[in-house]
Design an enzyme around this catalytic site. Structure first.
Site, PDB file in Angstrom:
ATOM      1  N   TYR A   1      44.552  34.311  36.654  1.00 31.65           N
ATOM      2  CA  TYR A   1      44.514  34.265  35.197  1.00 31.65           C
ATOM      3  C   TYR A   1      45.196  32.997  34.701  1.00 31.65           C
ATOM      4  O   TYR A   1      46.388  32.796  34.955  1.00 31.65           O
ATOM      5  CB  TYR A   1      45.231  35.502  34.619  1.00 31.65           C
ATOM      6  CG  TYR A   1      44.825  36.787  35.310  1.00 31.65           C
ATOM      7  CD1 TYR A   1      43.731  37.533  34.865  1.00 31.65           C
ATOM      8  CD2 TYR A   1      45.518  37.233  36.447  1.00 31.65           C
ATOM      9  CE1 TYR A   1      43.345  38.697  35.526  1.00 31.65           C
ATOM     10  CE2 TYR A   1      45.134  38.390  37.108  1.00 31.65           C
ATOM     11  CZ  TYR A   1      44.054  39.117  36.646  1.00 31.65           C
ATOM     12  OH  TYR A   1      43.676  40.258  37.299  1.00 31.65           O
TER      13      TYR A   1
ATOM     14  N   ASP B   1      47.152  66.607  11.265  1.00 31.62           N
ATOM     15  CA  ASP B   1      47.024  67.789  12.122  1.00 31.62           C
ATOM     16  C   ASP B   1      45.920  67.585  13.174  1.00 31.62           C
ATOM     17  O   ASP B   1      45.397  68.544  13.726  1.00 31.62           O
ATOM     18  CB  ASP B   1      46.748  69.042  11.288  1.00 31.62           C
ATOM     19  CG  ASP B   1      45.460  68.900  10.483  1.00 31.62           C
ATOM     20  OD1 ASP B   1      44.843  67.802  10.517  1.00 31.62           O
ATOM     21  OD2 ASP B   1      45.066  69.870   9.822  1.00 31.62           O
TER      22      ASP B   1
ATOM     23  N   GLU C   1      42.109  44.659  44.208  1.00 30.96           N
ATOM     24  CA  GLU C   1      41.842  43.989  42.931  1.00 30.96           C
ATOM     25  C   GLU C   1      42.642  42.713  42.699  1.00 30.96           C
ATOM     26  O   GLU C   1      43.417  42.614  41.748  1.00 30.96           O
ATOM     27  CB  GLU C   1      42.096  44.959  41.780  1.00 30.96           C
ATOM     28  CG  GLU C   1      43.431  45.691  41.831  1.00 30.96           C
ATOM     29  CD  GLU C   1      43.633  46.586  40.601  1.00 30.96           C
ATOM     30  OE1 GLU C   1      43.524  46.047  39.488  1.00 30.96           O
ATOM     31  OE2 GLU C   1      43.907  47.776  40.765  1.00 30.96           O
TER      32      GLU C   1
ATOM     33  N   HIS D   1      46.049  55.459  38.329  1.00 24.77           N
ATOM     34  CA  HIS D   1      47.144  55.069  39.225  1.00 24.77           C
ATOM     35  C   HIS D   1      47.614  56.372  39.842  1.00 24.77           C
ATOM     36  O   HIS D   1      48.488  57.055  39.315  1.00 24.77           O
ATOM     37  CB  HIS D   1      48.262  54.357  38.459  1.00 24.77           C
ATOM     38  CG  HIS D   1      47.814  53.031  37.917  1.00 24.77           C
ATOM     39  ND1 HIS D   1      48.513  52.310  36.993  1.00 24.77           N
ATOM     40  CD2 HIS D   1      46.713  52.277  38.192  1.00 24.77           C
ATOM     41  CE1 HIS D   1      47.870  51.188  36.707  1.00 24.77           C
ATOM     42  NE2 HIS D   1      46.766  51.149  37.430  1.00 24.77           N
TER      43      HIS D   1
ATOM     44  N   GLU E   1      37.512  44.004  41.325  1.00 25.38           N
ATOM     45  CA  GLU E   1      38.178  45.235  41.767  1.00 25.38           C
ATOM     46  C   GLU E   1      37.155  46.233  42.280  1.00 25.38           C
ATOM     47  O   GLU E   1      36.183  46.563  41.594  1.00 25.38           O
ATOM     48  CB  GLU E   1      38.935  45.853  40.582  1.00 25.38           C
ATOM     49  CG  GLU E   1      39.550  47.200  40.896  1.00 25.38           C
ATOM     50  CD  GLU E   1      40.425  47.723  39.756  1.00 25.38           C
ATOM     51  OE1 GLU E   1      40.169  47.383  38.587  1.00 25.38           O
ATOM     52  OE2 GLU E   1      41.363  48.491  40.059  1.00 25.38           O
TER      53      GLU E   1
ATOM     54  N   ASP F   1      36.991  45.750  32.904  1.00 27.64           N
ATOM     55  CA  ASP F   1      37.695  46.678  33.801  1.00 27.64           C
ATOM     56  C   ASP F   1      37.480  48.060  33.212  1.00 27.64           C
ATOM     57  O   ASP F   1      38.041  48.399  32.167  1.00 27.64           O
ATOM     58  CB  ASP F   1      39.184  46.312  33.860  1.00 27.64           C
ATOM     59  CG  ASP F   1      39.969  47.176  34.854  1.00 27.64           C
ATOM     60  OD1 ASP F   1      39.438  48.209  35.304  1.00 27.64           O
ATOM     61  OD2 ASP F   1      41.112  46.806  35.164  1.00 27.64           O
TER      62      ASP F   1
ATOM     63  N   ARG G   1      39.135  38.802  37.645  1.00 27.07           N
ATOM     64  CA  ARG G   1      39.599  39.871  38.531  1.00 27.07           C
ATOM     65  C   ARG G   1      38.358  40.531  39.117  1.00 27.07           C
ATOM     66  O   ARG G   1      37.351  40.679  38.414  1.00 27.07           O
ATOM     67  CB  ARG G   1      40.450  40.903  37.774  1.00 27.07           C
ATOM     68  CG  ARG G   1      40.916  42.062  38.657  1.00 27.07           C
ATOM     69  CD  ARG G   1      42.055  42.890  38.053  1.00 27.07           C
ATOM     70  NE  ARG G   1      41.730  43.596  36.835  1.00 27.07           N
ATOM     71  CZ  ARG G   1      42.103  43.243  35.626  1.00 27.07           C
ATOM     72  NH1 ARG G   1      42.825  42.164  35.446  1.00 27.07           N
ATOM     73  NH2 ARG G   1      41.765  43.968  34.564  1.00 27.07           N
TER      74      ARG G   1
ATOM     75  N   HIS H   1      46.343  50.072  44.328  1.00 21.46           N
ATOM     76  CA  HIS H   1      47.056  51.309  43.996  1.00 21.46           C
ATOM     77  C   HIS H   1      46.215  52.468  44.486  1.00 21.46           C
ATOM     78  O   HIS H   1      45.018  52.330  44.741  1.00 21.46           O
ATOM     79  CB  HIS H   1      47.357  51.396  42.490  1.00 21.46           C
ATOM     80  CG  HIS H   1      46.150  51.224  41.594  1.00 21.46           C
ATOM     81  ND1 HIS H   1      45.245  52.234  41.351  1.00 21.46           N
ATOM     82  CD2 HIS H   1      45.691  50.153  40.897  1.00 21.46           C
ATOM     83  CE1 HIS H   1      44.309  51.802  40.531  1.00 21.46           C
ATOM     84  NE2 HIS H   1      44.538  50.532  40.252  1.00 21.46           N
TER      85      HIS H   1
ATOM     86  N   ASP I   1      37.512  52.873  39.251  1.00 24.62           N
ATOM     87  CA  ASP I   1      38.294  51.779  38.644  1.00 24.62           C
ATOM     88  C   ASP I   1      37.694  50.465  39.143  1.00 24.62           C
ATOM     89  O   ASP I   1      38.031  49.991  40.225  1.00 24.62           O
ATOM     90  CB  ASP I   1      39.760  51.938  39.064  1.00 24.62           C
ATOM     91  CG  ASP I   1      40.667  50.878  38.452  1.00 24.62           C
ATOM     92  OD1 ASP I   1      40.187  50.099  37.606  1.00 24.62           O
ATOM     93  OD2 ASP I   1      41.850  50.848  38.826  1.00 24.62           O
TER      94      ASP I   1
ATOM     95  N   HIS J   1      45.963  43.928  30.295  1.00 27.06           N
ATOM     96  CA  HIS J   1      45.594  45.222  29.701  1.00 27.06           C
ATOM     97  C   HIS J   1      45.033  45.026  28.294  1.00 27.06           C
ATOM     98  O   HIS J   1      45.424  45.712  27.352  1.00 27.06           O
ATOM     99  CB  HIS J   1      46.805  46.170  29.680  1.00 27.06           C
ATOM    100  CG  HIS J   1      47.207  46.620  31.042  1.00 27.06           C
ATOM    101  ND1 HIS J   1      48.426  47.173  31.330  1.00 27.06           N
ATOM    102  CD2 HIS J   1      46.536  46.596  32.225  1.00 27.06           C
ATOM    103  CE1 HIS J   1      48.499  47.467  32.623  1.00 27.06           C
ATOM    104  NE2 HIS J   1      47.358  47.113  33.187  1.00 27.06           N
TER     105      HIS J   1
ATOM    106  N   HIS K   1      50.105  40.642  39.316  1.00 28.10           N
ATOM    107  CA  HIS K   1      50.095  42.096  39.536  1.00 28.10           C
ATOM    108  C   HIS K   1      49.868  42.398  41.009  1.00 28.10           C
ATOM    109  O   HIS K   1      49.604  41.499  41.810  1.00 28.10           O
ATOM    110  CB  HIS K   1      49.022  42.760  38.659  1.00 28.10           C
ATOM    111  CG  HIS K   1      47.627  42.242  38.873  1.00 28.10           C
ATOM    112  ND1 HIS K   1      46.861  42.561  39.976  1.00 28.10           N
ATOM    113  CD2 HIS K   1      46.853  41.410  38.120  1.00 28.10           C
ATOM    114  CE1 HIS K   1      45.683  41.985  39.883  1.00 28.10           C
ATOM    115  NE2 HIS K   1      45.647  41.262  38.778  1.00 28.10           N
TER     116      HIS K   1
END
Ligand code: GLY
Ligand code: MN
Ligand code: MN
Length: 437
Positions: free
Chosen positions: A386, A37, A382, A359, A406, A258, A404, A352, A269, A241, A348
């Site tokens: 990789y 719950d 960004e 996003h 960004e 990130d 990366r 964005h 971001d 991710h 990628h």
């Protein structure tokens, strides 16, 4: 901070865009069970927040710009002293009117029986189909009911319009108070990244960095991360991710973080990548310099009239050239761009929209073409590269390197402002921060 005038101005702008023939139905998403719950913490749907500032679940806003009375109608949970002891205070119907600007407020339970009359005879019903099955069904029932009352003067809307058409155009063009929130979110996020850099020596676990990052967000008054914090050391940095954050940092690892603070519902971001031991290896340095130069040039391109596609094309070309000189690809830049071989290492997009959602909403194209950037739009830039430890046919020295970088950029009338400029990314700055421990 809640300022009723801010939300009233947004509703006015939206009603102007809807025109007298439009009606908008905007609803919070259902609360979600985590297990048993226990629920996931509720976070208001960004469209509802944008137009009302109202934070409670089970809230519906109906805007009727063509109506003479009851132009702003809210359905909310009524006051309930017993429930409020358990789940917190409620604004109730009076609060919806006096604090949140509704002309009329009804209990949430009355939405199914009242909606049909509130949307009757409009030309366009602006509603986000496909997000919430129960609500879709309620809207369908209201429309079906109106088909039966046409002879009595109440007909269904002529069409259902996606919120992209009007509401998300407004959200795409940030108002000054939104930029204030994004600047604050960006500044806090920069501090959190620096805190992680100072902590992240070899032997420290990724989740310890996640903890210091999320602590920094909350300590500074943010609501927490705007998306799950990514801390990937070594090969984990090559997983886009990666949110497990459960490995120990090893000597010689690059660490990719990130993370973005959500402040006043707006999220930053930022990604930074840095050497845990305080020094980039020669191979890491080559990859980092390539991504950094690519990113800085892409940011310079982010001005009114340019498109996100142009930024991406620049990054693809620049990174592909780099992949050839690093020995990751062979042949010519033109051929490897054409056959998309670069996607093995840069898979990628470059940018964005950014705002209430990481996003963020807003159409990316107009008439099938990438739309030009305009002042007030906020984007990320960004690029990344990789190289997984088991990538086939790559030089051994490059295995397990993920980089990366960004930043968040608001387009201005004569160029741009990098909202996240306070977060260090120059190689020497990173080495200094990571060795001063
Ligand atoms: N943090 C998610 C992204 O960079 O798009
Ligand atoms: Mn991003
Ligand atoms: Mn990101």
């Amino acid at each position: 901070m809640f300022d009723p005038a801010v939300f009233a101005a947004r509703r006015d702008a939206y009603m102007q865009a809807l025109g007298p023939g439009g009606v908008a139905v905007v609803r919070s998403l259902p609360e979600r069970l985590r297990n048993g719950d226990a629920f996931h913490p509720f976070r208001q749907h960004s469209d509802v927040f944008y137009l009302t500032g109202f934070l409670e679940p089970d809230a519906t806003l109906i805007l009727r710009p063509g109506a003479e009375t009851e132009r702003v109608v809210m359905f909310v949970r009524p006051r309930d002293p017993e429930m409020e002891v358990w789940d917190g205070r409620r604004a109730g119907l009076e609060g919806a009117k006096h604090t949140y600007g509704a002309d009329t407020a009804f209990p949430a339970t009355e939405l199914p029986s009242r909606m049909w009359e509130l949307i009757a005879n409009c030309e366009e019903l602006h509603y986000s189909l496909g997000l919430d099955d129960q609500m879709d069904l309620m809207v369908a029932h209201a429309i079906a009911r109106l088909r039966k009352t046409e002879k009595k003067g109440k007909r269904p809307p002529r069409c259902v319009v996606d919120p992209r058409a009007a509401l998300h155009e407004l959200r795409l063009h940030k108002r000054p108070e939104e930029l204030v929130a994004l600047r604050k979110a960006s500044r806090i996020t920069g501090e959190a990244h620096v805190a992680a850099m100072k902590l992240g020596r070899p032997g420290v676990f990724e989740h310890e960095l996640e903890a210091v990052i999320n602590y920094t967000f909350r300590k500074a008054g943010g609501s927490g991360p705007g998306y799950a914090t990514i801390v990937g050391a070594g090969d984990n940095a090559t997983i886009l991710h990666y949110i497990d954050n459960r490995s120990a940092i090893a000597d010689g690892d690059l660490v990719l973080v990130d993370a973005g603070c959500e402040y006043d519902h707006y999220t930053a971001d930022i990604t930074r990548t840095w050497p845990a031991s305080g020094r980039f290896t020669a191979a890491q340095r080559k990859v980092y310099e390539l991504v950094l130069a690519t990113q800085q040039a892409a940011i310079a391109l982010a001005t009114p009239g340019a498109t996100i596609d142009q930024l991406h094309e620049h990054c693809v070309k620049s990174l592909t050239e780099g992949m050839l000189s690093l020995g990751l690809l062979t042949g010519t830049v033109e051929d490897r761009v054409a056959d998309q071989a670069y996607r093995k290492f840069f898979m990628h997009g470059t940018s964005h929209w950014l705002g209430l959602d990481v996003h963020d909403v807003g159409a990316y194209t107009k008439a099938g073409k990438a739309r030009p950037l305009e002042a007030g739009m906020v984007i990320t830039v960004e690029p990344g590269l990789y190289i997984a430890h088991d990538a086939p046919d790559v030089p051994d020295e490059l295995r397990g390197i993920g980089v990366r970088i960004e930043d968040d950029v608001v387009i201005t009338v004569d160029g741009n402002e990098v909202l996240t400029a306070s977060c260090p990314k120059q190689l020497e700055e990173l080495e200094a921060l990571c060795s001063a421990r």
